[in-house]
Design a protein around this motif. Structure first.
Motif, PDB file in Angstrom:
ATOM      1  N   LYS A 183      -5.874  -2.825  -4.438  1.00 34.94           N
ATOM      2  CA  LYS A 183      -5.183  -3.998  -4.207  1.00 34.94           C
ATOM      3  C   LYS A 183      -5.747  -4.989  -5.322  1.00 34.94           C
ATOM      4  CE  LYS A 183      -3.976  -7.503  -0.961  1.00 34.94           C
ATOM      5  NZ  LYS A 183      -4.016  -7.789   0.442  1.00 34.94           N
ATOM      6  N   PRO A 224       0.788  -1.193   0.137  1.00 31.64           N
ATOM      7  CA  PRO A 224       0.110  -0.209  -0.064  1.00 31.64           C
ATOM      8  C   PRO A 224       0.794   1.320   0.083  1.00 31.64           C
ATOM      9  CG  PRO A 224       0.272  -0.912   2.147  1.00 31.64           C
ATOM     10  CD  PRO A 224       0.798  -1.872   1.398  1.00 31.64           C
ATOM     11  N   TRP A 229      -1.956   1.379  -4.603  1.00 30.05           N
ATOM     12  CA  TRP A 229      -1.135   0.211  -4.365  1.00 30.05           C
ATOM     13  C   TRP A 229       0.039   0.232  -5.239  1.00 30.05           C
ATOM     14  CZ3 TRP A 229      -1.702  -3.677  -0.748  1.00 30.05           C
ATOM     15  CH2 TRP A 229      -2.731  -3.308   0.317  1.00 30.05           C
TER      16      TRP A 229
END
Length: 74
Positions: free
Chosen positions: A30, A8, A13
């Motif tokens: 993600k 992160p 991300w």
């Protein structure tokens, strides 16, 4: 075999190769980033360590799957 980390950041991300200063790929989520990994690593053999939102380790994946040294589910 090269190793990458999905981690992160303040902007979302990123996928970063171990030892690199810049991210190879960035994603808003993600899920979005992880789902693009198979295409990104086409023709390469790599290990990807995926982290949780708090930065702790979650799982490791090998691309392509056939290069996974362990023959287990998951």
């Amino acid at each position: 075999m090269d190793t990458y980390h999905v981690s992160p950041t303040a902007q979302g991300w990123e996928l970063k190769k171990v030892g690199a200063e810049r991210a190879a790929v960035r994603g808003a989520t993600k899920k979005e980033l992880v789902s693009s990994l198979a295409d990104f690593f086409q023709g390469k053999t790599v290990s990807v360590k995926i982290h949780k939102a708090d930065g702790t380790f979650e799982e490791e994946r090998t691309y392509p799957r056939s290069a996974d040294p362990r023959r287990s589910k998951g």
